[in-house]
Design an enzyme around this catalytic site. Structure first.
Site, mmCIF file in Angstrom:
data_model
loop_
_atom_site.group_PDB
_atom_site.id
_atom_site.type_symbol
_atom_site.label_atom_id
_atom_site.label_comp_id
_atom_site.label_asym_id
_atom_site.label_seq_id
_atom_site.Cartn_x
_atom_site.Cartn_y
_atom_site.Cartn_z
ATOM 1 N N SER A 244 33.350 -16.778 -18.053
ATOM 2 C CA SER A 244 33.196 -15.118 -18.604
ATOM 3 C C SER A 244 33.730 -14.594 -17.499
ATOM 4 C CB SER A 244 31.904 -14.720 -18.617
ATOM 5 O OG SER A 244 31.427 -13.502 -18.756
ATOM 6 N N TYR B 288 23.041 -14.093 -15.507
ATOM 7 C CA TYR B 288 24.210 -14.640 -16.290
ATOM 8 C C TYR B 288 25.613 -14.710 -15.528
ATOM 9 C CZ TYR B 288 27.681 -14.872 -20.088
ATOM 10 O OH TYR B 288 28.806 -15.333 -20.936
HETATM 11 N N1 LIG Z 1 30.753 -13.636 -26.865
HETATM 12 C C1 LIG Z 1 30.838 -12.926 -25.845
HETATM 13 O O1 LIG Z 1 31.242 -11.796 -25.587
HETATM 14 C C2 LIG Z 1 31.195 -14.150 -24.586
HETATM 15 C C3 LIG Z 1 31.804 -13.417 -23.447
HETATM 16 C C4 LIG Z 1 32.114 -14.233 -22.283
HETATM 17 C C5 LIG Z 1 31.745 -15.679 -22.349
HETATM 18 N N2 LIG Z 1 30.912 -16.180 -23.442
HETATM 19 C C6 LIG Z 1 30.382 -17.493 -23.345
HETATM 20 O O2 LIG Z 1 31.107 -18.262 -24.471
HETATM 21 C C7 LIG Z 1 30.163 -19.291 -24.886
HETATM 22 C C8 LIG Z 1 29.827 -19.186 -26.551
HETATM 23 O O3 LIG Z 1 29.234 -17.978 -26.790
HETATM 24 P P1 LIG Z 1 29.331 -17.306 -28.108
HETATM 25 O O4 LIG Z 1 29.334 -15.925 -27.926
HETATM 26 O O5 LIG Z 1 30.161 -18.095 -28.866
HETATM 27 O O6 LIG Z 1 27.614 -17.584 -28.393
HETATM 28 P P2 LIG Z 1 26.767 -17.803 -29.795
HETATM 29 O O7 LIG Z 1 27.639 -17.425 -30.826
HETATM 30 O O8 LIG Z 1 25.465 -17.413 -29.400
HETATM 31 O O9 LIG Z 1 26.888 -19.652 -29.996
HETATM 32 C C9 LIG Z 1 26.293 -20.306 -28.910
HETATM 33 C C10 LIG Z 1 26.237 -21.825 -29.527
HETATM 34 O O10 LIG Z 1 25.904 -22.446 -28.316
HETATM 35 C C11 LIG Z 1 24.589 -23.312 -28.780
HETATM 36 N N3 LIG Z 1 23.563 -23.403 -27.932
HETATM 37 C C12 LIG Z 1 22.747 -22.388 -27.310
HETATM 38 N N4 LIG Z 1 22.250 -22.850 -26.365
HETATM 39 C C13 LIG Z 1 22.563 -24.324 -26.490
HETATM 40 C C14 LIG Z 1 21.817 -25.308 -25.422
HETATM 41 N N5 LIG Z 1 20.550 -25.130 -24.662
HETATM 42 N N6 LIG Z 1 22.471 -26.276 -25.739
HETATM 43 C C15 LIG Z 1 23.407 -26.954 -26.674
HETATM 44 N N7 LIG Z 1 23.758 -25.877 -27.371
HETATM 45 C C16 LIG Z 1 23.357 -24.698 -27.349
HETATM 46 C C17 LIG Z 1 24.369 -22.576 -30.076
HETATM 47 O O11 LIG Z 1 23.575 -22.980 -31.096
HETATM 48 P P3 LIG Z 1 22.014 -23.568 -31.119
HETATM 49 O O12 LIG Z 1 21.284 -22.360 -30.801
HETATM 50 O O13 LIG Z 1 21.464 -24.097 -32.081
HETATM 51 O O14 LIG Z 1 21.874 -24.530 -29.838
HETATM 52 C C18 LIG Z 1 25.719 -22.146 -30.742
HETATM 53 O O15 LIG Z 1 26.332 -23.119 -31.332
HETATM 54 C C19 LIG Z 1 28.978 -19.096 -23.765
HETATM 55 O O16 LIG Z 1 29.019 -20.177 -22.755
HETATM 56 C C20 LIG Z 1 29.018 -17.681 -23.456
HETATM 57 O O17 LIG Z 1 28.335 -17.316 -22.123
HETATM 58 C C21 LIG Z 1 30.615 -15.165 -24.510
#
Ligand SMILES: NC(=O)c1ccc[n+]([C@@H]2O[C@H](COP(=O)([O-])OP(=O)(O)OC[C@H]3O[C@@H](n4cnc5c(N)ncnc54)[C@H](OP(=O)(O)O)[C@@H]3O)[C@@H](O)[C@H]2O)c1
Length: 259
Positions: free
Chosen positions: A142, A155
């Site tokens: 991130s 985070y």
């Molecule tokens: N969205 C943003 O603005 C943003 C910005 C910077 C970085 N990121 C990073 O990008 C990545 C994905 O984020 P996203 O925004 O796409 O999130 P999201 O829409 O909440 O999706 C998260 C995914 O991870 C799975 N997950 C959550 N906890 C888990 C665990 N303990 N073990 C295995 N799977 C798990 C969830 O499914 P289940 O709940 O069924 O496990 C889901 O498939 C993360 O690492 C996040 O920190 C996101």
């Protein structure tokens, strides 16, 4: 077994991970995907297969070492040695630091950082990557892994950890043909981003719309990035032509971070 390059994507049923799984599969990879919720893994696999893509998967909680071992074993049995690992699973979380619980802190570490080490080690060993002369490890960090974010100390700490792990392992594996990079999204419109806006709206006694306006104002492009834009960077890093890029942390953030 497959003749395609084999990719594991964690957290692939939603948001960025889902876009990455779809893009890698559309680009000719056999993708083995995972998340905690088995029904979502099943439906995601079905949906991608309906598009004619080579995809399979299993439930895996990246906080549970045994789940990670099972994921890597099943992926390897299904498709063969792993060529590409995308450590994407992660969670948001924070608050007033003096009020944080041990449980939250430890869960953030387990989900966002320790999981990256454990999954990478399993892919290098049981996944067979360390015995190959080509590999790609891509960690979704991130921009919060490069700068502090208010009310998000756990985070930001875990994502800084992911960036540090990436740089060290990239240097270590430099001579092997395995590259290790982090992708650093800024604000990306996903279910997690919605939860983050809810959290700040509650903490600052305002509306989610006002939080959205405030966050957009910080981004030079004036908008959130899309999951496809992040997946495009992952696809590039997974390609042959990205072979000289390693130990880097590359932003996809609309200019939010320029470091
Ligand atoms: N969205 C943003 O603005 C943003 C910005 C910077 C970085 N990121 C990073 O990008 C990545 C994905 O984020 P996203 O925004 O796409 O999130 P999201 O829409 O909440 O999706 C998260 C995914 O991870 C799975 N997950 C959550 N906890 C888990 C665990 N303990 N073990 C295995 N799977 C798990 C969830 O499914 P289940 O709940 O069924 O496990 C889901 O498939 C993360 O690492 C996040 O920190 C996101």
């Amino acid at each position: 077994m497959t003749s395609k390059r084999v990719a594991i994507v964690t957290g692939a049923t939603s948001g960025i991970g889902l876009a990455v799984a779809g893009r890698l599969a559309a680009g000719g990879h056999a993708v083995y995907l995972s998340a905690r919720t088995g029904d979502d893994v099943k439906s995601t696999v079905e949906n991608l297969r309906e598009e004619g893509l080579e995809v399979d998967g299993t439930a895996c909680d990246v906080r549970v070492p045994g789940d990670i071992d099972t994921l890597v074993r099943k992926a390897t049995e299904r498709y063969g040695p792993i060529d590409v690992l995308v450590n994407n699973a992660g969670r948001s979380g924070g608050g007033v630091t003096a009020d944080l619980t041990d449980e939250l802190w430890n869960d953030m570490l387990a989900t966002n950082l320790t999981s990256v080490f454990l999954t990478t080690r399993a892919v290098l060993n049981a996944g067979g990557m360390r015995h190959k002369s080509w590999g790609r490890i891509i960690n979704i960090a991130s921009t919060a892994g490069k700068q502090g974010v208010v009310l998000a100390a756990p985070y930001s700490a875990t994502k800084h950890g992911v960036v540090g792990f990436t740089k060290s392992l990239g240097n270590e594996l430099g001579p092997t043909g395995i590259t290790v990079n982090a992708v650093c999204p800024g604000y990306v419109e996903t279910p997690m981003a919605q939860r983050v806006r809810q959290g700040y709206a509650a903490a600052w006694s305002t509306t989610e719309d006002q939080i959205l306006t405030k966050f957009q104002a910080k981004i030079p492009l004036g908008r959130y990035s899309t999951t496809e834009e992040v997946a495009g960077m992952v696809e590039y890093l997974a390609s042959d032509i990205a072979g000289s890029i390693t130990a880097q942390a590359l932003n996809v953030c609309g200019g939010l971070g320029n470091f």
